[in-house]
Structure formats: C-alpha cells, structure tokens
Design a protein around this motif. Structure first.
Motif, mmCIF file in Angstrom:
data_model
loop_
_atom_site.group_PDB
_atom_site.id
_atom_site.type_symbol
_atom_site.label_atom_id
_atom_site.label_comp_id
_atom_site.label_asym_id
_atom_site.label_seq_id
_atom_site.Cartn_x
_atom_site.Cartn_y
_atom_site.Cartn_z
ATOM 1 N N GLU A 30 0.822 -1.211 0.000
ATOM 2 C CA GLU A 30 0.000 0.000 0.000
ATOM 3 C C GLU A 30 0.861 1.269 0.000
ATOM 4 O O GLU A 30 0.530 2.259 -0.644
ATOM 5 C CB GLU A 30 -0.938 0.000 1.214
ATOM 6 C CG GLU A 30 -2.115 0.918 1.085
ATOM 7 C CD GLU A 30 -2.981 0.674 -0.139
ATOM 8 O OE1 GLU A 30 -3.394 1.663 -0.770
ATOM 9 O OE2 GLU A 30 -3.254 -0.493 -0.472
ATOM 10 N N GLU A 31 1.995 1.233 0.692
ATOM 11 C CA GLU A 31 2.887 2.394 0.738
ATOM 12 C C GLU A 31 3.603 2.606 -0.592
ATOM 13 O O GLU A 31 4.025 3.715 -0.896
ATOM 14 C CB GLU A 31 3.938 2.239 1.845
ATOM 15 C CG GLU A 31 3.387 2.151 3.249
ATOM 16 C CD GLU A 31 2.913 0.742 3.609
ATOM 17 O OE1 GLU A 31 3.522 -0.248 3.148
ATOM 18 O OE2 GLU A 31 1.912 0.640 4.332
ATOM 19 N N GLN A 32 3.779 1.557 -1.377
ATOM 20 C CA GLN A 32 4.509 1.643 -2.640
ATOM 21 C C GLN A 32 3.620 2.000 -3.829
ATOM 22 O O GLN A 32 4.123 2.282 -4.901
ATOM 23 C CB GLN A 32 5.200 0.313 -2.946
ATOM 24 C CG GLN A 32 6.336 -0.015 -2.027
ATOM 25 C CD GLN A 32 6.911 -1.389 -2.323
ATOM 26 O OE1 GLN A 32 6.222 -2.266 -2.824
ATOM 27 N NE2 GLN A 32 8.176 -1.561 -1.998
ATOM 28 N N ARG A 33 2.321 2.013 -3.649
ATOM 29 C CA ARG A 33 1.421 2.303 -4.772
ATOM 30 C C ARG A 33 1.618 3.728 -5.286
ATOM 31 O O ARG A 33 1.895 4.652 -4.527
ATOM 32 C CB ARG A 33 -0.035 2.124 -4.362
ATOM 33 C CG ARG A 33 -0.435 0.681 -4.271
ATOM 34 C CD ARG A 33 -1.936 0.581 -4.068
ATOM 35 N NE ARG A 33 -2.314 -0.791 -3.906
ATOM 36 C CZ ARG A 33 -2.765 -1.552 -4.893
ATOM 37 N NH1 ARG A 33 -2.882 -1.066 -6.095
ATOM 38 N NH2 ARG A 33 -3.097 -2.799 -4.674
ATOM 39 N N PHE A 34 1.436 3.880 -6.581
ATOM 40 C CA PHE A 34 1.526 5.192 -7.217
ATOM 41 C C PHE A 34 0.357 6.050 -6.765
ATOM 42 O O PHE A 34 -0.791 5.609 -6.791
ATOM 43 C CB PHE A 34 1.506 5.024 -8.740
ATOM 44 C CG PHE A 34 1.592 6.305 -9.491
ATOM 45 C CD1 PHE A 34 2.796 6.982 -9.587
ATOM 46 C CD2 PHE A 34 0.483 6.835 -10.119
ATOM 47 C CE1 PHE A 34 2.889 8.164 -10.297
ATOM 48 C CE2 PHE A 34 0.563 8.005 -10.834
ATOM 49 C CZ PHE A 34 1.762 8.679 -10.920
ATOM 50 N N LYS A 35 0.656 7.272 -6.340
ATOM 51 C CA LYS A 35 -0.375 8.192 -5.860
ATOM 52 C C LYS A 35 -0.525 9.334 -6.865
ATOM 53 O O LYS A 35 0.291 10.256 -6.907
ATOM 54 C CB LYS A 35 0.007 8.711 -4.486
ATOM 55 C CG LYS A 35 0.065 7.601 -3.453
ATOM 56 C CD LYS A 35 0.750 8.059 -2.183
ATOM 57 C CE LYS A 35 0.888 6.923 -1.199
ATOM 58 N NZ LYS A 35 1.813 5.879 -1.626
ATOM 59 N N PRO A 36 -1.571 9.284 -7.699
ATOM 60 C CA PRO A 36 -1.734 10.299 -8.746
ATOM 61 C C PRO A 36 -1.840 11.725 -8.214
ATOM 62 O O PRO A 36 -1.328 12.649 -8.839
ATOM 63 C CB PRO A 36 -3.034 9.893 -9.449
ATOM 64 C CG PRO A 36 -3.206 8.454 -9.150
ATOM 65 C CD PRO A 36 -2.602 8.245 -7.792
ATOM 66 N N SER A 37 -2.472 11.933 -7.066
ATOM 67 C CA SER A 37 -2.633 13.294 -6.545
ATOM 68 C C SER A 37 -1.279 13.931 -6.223
ATOM 69 O O SER A 37 -1.065 15.118 -6.470
ATOM 70 C CB SER A 37 -3.532 13.291 -5.308
ATOM 71 O OG SER A 37 -2.959 12.490 -4.296
ATOM 72 N N VAL A 38 -0.355 13.147 -5.695
ATOM 73 C CA VAL A 38 0.991 13.653 -5.403
ATOM 74 C C VAL A 38 1.714 13.990 -6.698
ATOM 75 O O VAL A 38 2.371 15.033 -6.816
ATOM 76 C CB VAL A 38 1.786 12.612 -4.574
ATOM 77 C CG1 VAL A 38 3.217 13.056 -4.369
ATOM 78 C CG2 VAL A 38 1.111 12.361 -3.240
ATOM 79 N N ALA A 39 1.566 13.140 -7.693
ATOM 80 C CA ALA A 39 2.216 13.364 -8.981
ATOM 81 C C ALA A 39 1.639 14.599 -9.678
ATOM 82 O O ALA A 39 2.390 15.390 -10.258
ATOM 83 C CB ALA A 39 2.062 12.135 -9.871
ATOM 84 N N VAL A 40 0.329 14.785 -9.611
ATOM 85 C CA VAL A 40 -0.306 15.950 -10.238
ATOM 86 C C VAL A 40 0.230 17.240 -9.618
ATOM 87 O O VAL A 40 0.572 18.189 -10.331
ATOM 88 C CB VAL A 40 -1.844 15.874 -10.123
ATOM 89 C CG1 VAL A 40 -2.486 17.204 -10.465
ATOM 90 C CG2 VAL A 40 -2.393 14.780 -11.005
ATOM 91 N N ASN A 41 0.319 17.289 -8.296
ATOM 92 C CA ASN A 41 0.839 18.481 -7.626
ATOM 93 C C ASN A 41 2.281 18.768 -8.038
ATOM 94 O O ASN A 41 2.637 19.915 -8.306
ATOM 95 C CB ASN A 41 0.739 18.342 -6.108
ATOM 96 C CG ASN A 41 -0.688 18.377 -5.619
ATOM 97 O OD1 ASN A 41 -1.566 18.905 -6.284
ATOM 98 N ND2 ASN A 41 -0.932 17.799 -4.462
ATOM 99 N N ALA A 42 3.101 17.737 -8.101
ATOM 100 C CA ALA A 42 4.504 17.918 -8.503
ATOM 101 C C ALA A 42 4.597 18.405 -9.945
ATOM 102 O O ALA A 42 5.407 19.290 -10.261
ATOM 103 C CB ALA A 42 5.267 16.613 -8.322
ATOM 104 N N MET A 43 3.770 17.865 -10.825
ATOM 105 C CA MET A 43 3.809 18.276 -12.228
ATOM 106 C C MET A 43 3.275 19.692 -12.414
ATOM 107 O O MET A 43 3.810 20.458 -13.219
ATOM 108 C CB MET A 43 3.034 17.283 -13.096
ATOM 109 C CG MET A 43 3.737 15.943 -13.231
ATOM 110 S SD MET A 43 2.995 14.838 -14.443
ATOM 111 C CE MET A 43 1.330 14.684 -13.857
#
Length: 152
Positions: A30-43
């Motif tokens: 669960e900790e290793q799953r890709f988190k789209p919300s974190v990626a969207v903020n970074a992008m």
C-alpha cells in the motif's frame, strides 16, 4: 584506466558476481502504490515554474513571448525530465514502478486540443496522472502526463 576496469579497488582485483534472491512479490504494498494526486501536484509546480518565462510583459502590458515550435520542443523535453525527477522525489522510494513522463507544449489559437495514448495496462497496479498549464493571455498550453507502470 585498465586497473580500474579490472577492479583495482576490490580485494583480489576481481569484482564478485552479485546474485539477487527472488522476492516473489507480485503486487506493490500500500505504501509503494503510485499516488496520482501527489504526482499531479509535482507536475503542476513544475509546469508553473518552467513556463513562467512566457509571462513577461512590455511597457504597454502586452506579452513579449512569441511561440516558436523548435523552442517548444526543447522546453517540452526539459519539462519532461524535470517532471520525472520531481515526481520521483515527491513519491519517494518506489523501486518497482517505471515512470514515463510525456509533455506537450502547443500554441493555443482557439483550436481543439486532444492528446491520447495507448499501452498495455494492468488496471490493478498501473496508473497515470495529468497536469495542465494555460498561458493567462491564451497563447500557450502545456500538458504533462505521467504514466506509472508496475513491473514484477
């Protein structure tokens, strides 16, 4: 140079063969799953920082920047590399995900704009994130997509 290739820093002069054991892990924790919300903020942060140079105005209040497709291609490549680095930093250690960032920078002349992609996908573990930046004067649009593919 030949001493370095032969393993001069390794006792005995020959580097040992590394053998890795199988983990038998077929899915991310669960900790290793890709988190789209974190990626969207970074992008989004990356797009805003990278495209800010297009916001300069002259004395009359008009935007100085003009679209050039060669420049846009170079900017897209740089932003793609920066997005990949920032998403990796924001998500932390995710050793079994391959991140692929794709950035499109286009002139906006009130045309329709669609971007699509196609790939083999495991809907349980693979995911994607998309961020968009629009020039306030309506001259430019930048779209960043990050695909996270889990591999066993």
């Amino acid at each position: 140079a030949s001493a370095i290739r032969e393993g001069a820093n390794v006792p005995g002069g020959v580097e040992p063969v590394k053998i890795y054991e199988n983990t038998f892990r077929l899915e991310p924790t669960e900790e290793q799953r890709f988190k789209p919300s974190v990626a969207v903020n970074a992008m989004k942060e990356t797009l805003e920082a990278s495209m800010s140079y297009t916001l300069e105005k002259d004395e009359g209040g008009q935007y100085v920047w003009e679209y050039d497709r060669e420049e846009a291609a170079d900017v897209a490549k740089e932003v793609s590399q920066e997005c990949t680095a920032r998403v990796k930093a924001a998500l932390g250690e995710q050793p079994r995900y391959k991140l692929i960032c794709h950035v499109v920078v286009s002139e906006n002349v009130q045309q329709s704009f669609r971007v699509s992609s196609r790939c083999l996908w495991d809907k349980a573990f693979d995911n994607c994130a998309t961020a968009e930046w629009r020039h306030p004067g309506g001259k430019l649009i930048a779209l960043a997509m990050c695909f996270a593919l889990y591999y066993e």
